[in-house]
Motif scaffolding. Structure first.
Motif, PDB file in Angstrom:
ATOM      1  N   THR A  49     -13.575   0.588   7.197  1.00 21.21           N
ATOM      2  CA  THR A  49     -12.270  -0.068   7.199  1.00 21.21           C
ATOM      3  C   THR A  49     -11.776  -0.317   5.778  1.00 21.21           C
ATOM      4  N   LEU A  91      -5.705  -0.887   4.575  1.00 16.44           N
ATOM      5  CA  LEU A  91      -4.433  -0.550   5.216  1.00 16.44           C
ATOM      6  C   LEU A  91      -3.497   0.070   4.184  1.00 16.44           C
ATOM      7  N   ASN A  92      -2.400  -0.603   3.877  1.00 13.81           N
ATOM      8  CA  ASN A  92      -1.450  -0.053   2.903  1.00 13.81           C
ATOM      9  C   ASN A  92      -1.418  -0.893   1.631  1.00 13.81           C
ATOM     10  N   ASP A 108       1.030  -4.852  -1.775  1.00 10.74           N
ATOM     11  CA  ASP A 108       1.601  -3.926  -0.801  1.00 10.74           C
ATOM     12  C   ASP A 108       2.788  -3.215  -1.447  1.00 10.74           C
ATOM     13  N   VAL A 179      -3.344  -8.496   5.669  1.00 14.40           N
ATOM     14  CA  VAL A 179      -3.850  -7.184   6.088  1.00 14.40           C
ATOM     15  C   VAL A 179      -5.073  -7.325   6.992  1.00 14.40           C
ATOM     16  N   TRP A 180      -5.891  -8.338   6.760  1.00 14.49           N
ATOM     17  CA  TRP A 180      -7.052  -8.531   7.635  1.00 14.49           C
ATOM     18  C   TRP A 180      -6.629  -8.975   9.031  1.00 14.49           C
ATOM     19  N   VAL A 182      -3.932  -8.019  10.522  1.00 10.75           N
ATOM     20  CA  VAL A 182      -3.466  -6.793  11.160  1.00 10.75           C
ATOM     21  C   VAL A 182      -4.654  -5.940  11.605  1.00 10.75           C
ATOM     22  N   VAL A 183      -5.667  -5.817  10.735  1.00 16.62           N
ATOM     23  CA  VAL A 183      -6.869  -5.066  11.108  1.00 16.62           C
ATOM     24  C   VAL A 183      -7.535  -5.699  12.326  1.00 16.62           C
ATOM     25  N   GLU A 186      -5.677  -4.816  15.429  1.00 14.43           N
ATOM     26  CA  GLU A 186      -5.897  -3.421  15.809  1.00 14.43           C
ATOM     27  C   GLU A 186      -7.253  -3.260  16.503  1.00 14.43           C
ATOM     28  N   ARG A 192      -9.542   1.707  15.855  1.00  8.48           N
ATOM     29  CA  ARG A 192     -10.472   1.724  14.726  1.00  8.48           C
ATOM     30  C   ARG A 192     -11.926   1.990  15.110  1.00  8.48           C
TER      31      ARG A 192
END
Length: 205
Positions: A49, A91-92, A108, A179-180, A182-183, A186, A192
């Motif tokens: 990840t 992620l991004n 970002d 971002v975490w 969002v992970v 997901e 994932r």
């Protein structure tokens, strides 16, 4: 360090070939002797990840924030942030280490936003460890009748990681936009899971 993370713990879970490190020589002088840099050198982080940055092949150095984004586009960037080493990608977002505070920041480039993501590097390693281990070890029943219960169980595991992390470091899951977060969302939705993990085999056959 907020979390007690060791190389042997990571190796026991993921094996040597799944642990990435960053050599001390890759950091600029201001960061090379910080706790965060030493942790990335000696302990590292599991791959998957989170992607740790590889040093440049020519000069052996990590890129700096100013090498990967236009720092003037980030209104909330701290003074001197352009000189921070970029230690990873999630992620991004480019993840950069502030040598002075030890915090990890997420830049970002699409949203032109920067925010504190971890209070220190041990928190980054700990969150990566726990979510990656969940992806590697979670097992779905494989029974369609139990599918809803399986996803409830998966979501519960993600929520537990969020809550237990936030008790020590509130930054990684501070709100739904990190971002975490969002992970985590997901993963809870069944995304994932990769390779020959039990979860991937159950979901994709």
């Amino acid at each position: 360090m907020l979390f007690d993370v060791t190389r042997s713990e990571l190796v026991d879970i993921f094996g040597e070939d799944r642990i990435a490190t960053v050599p001390a020589t890759a950091f600029p002088p201001a960061a090379a002797d910080t706790e965060g840099a030493r942790l990335l050198q000696t302990v590292g982080a599991p791959t998957g990840t989170l992607l740790l940055r590889r040093p440049d092949e020519e000069d052996g150095l990590l890129p700096l924030v100013q090498d990967v984004v236009h720092t003037e586009d980030f209104e909330d960037a701290a003074e001197g942030a352009g000189d921070w080493p970029v230690i990873g990608w999630l992620l991004n977002a480019h993840l950069a280490l502030d040598p002075a505070s030890g915090k990890v920041h997420a830049f970002d480039p699409d949203e032109e936003t920067v925010r504190e993501l971890h209070t220190d590097v041990s928190s980054l390693v700990q969150v990566t460890l726990r979510l990656q281990r969940l992806l590697d070890e979670f097992t779905f029943s494989g029974d369609e009748e139990d599918e809803e219960a399986d996803f409830e169980r998966l979501e519960s595991e993600v929520d537990r990681i969020r809550e237990e992390t936030s008790e020590v470091d509130p930054l990684p899951f501070e709100d739904d936009e990190t971002v975490w977060s969002v992970v985590g969302d997901e993963i809870a939705m069944g995304q994932r899971f990769k390779g020959d993990s039990p979860g991937a085999r159950s979901l994709y056959g």
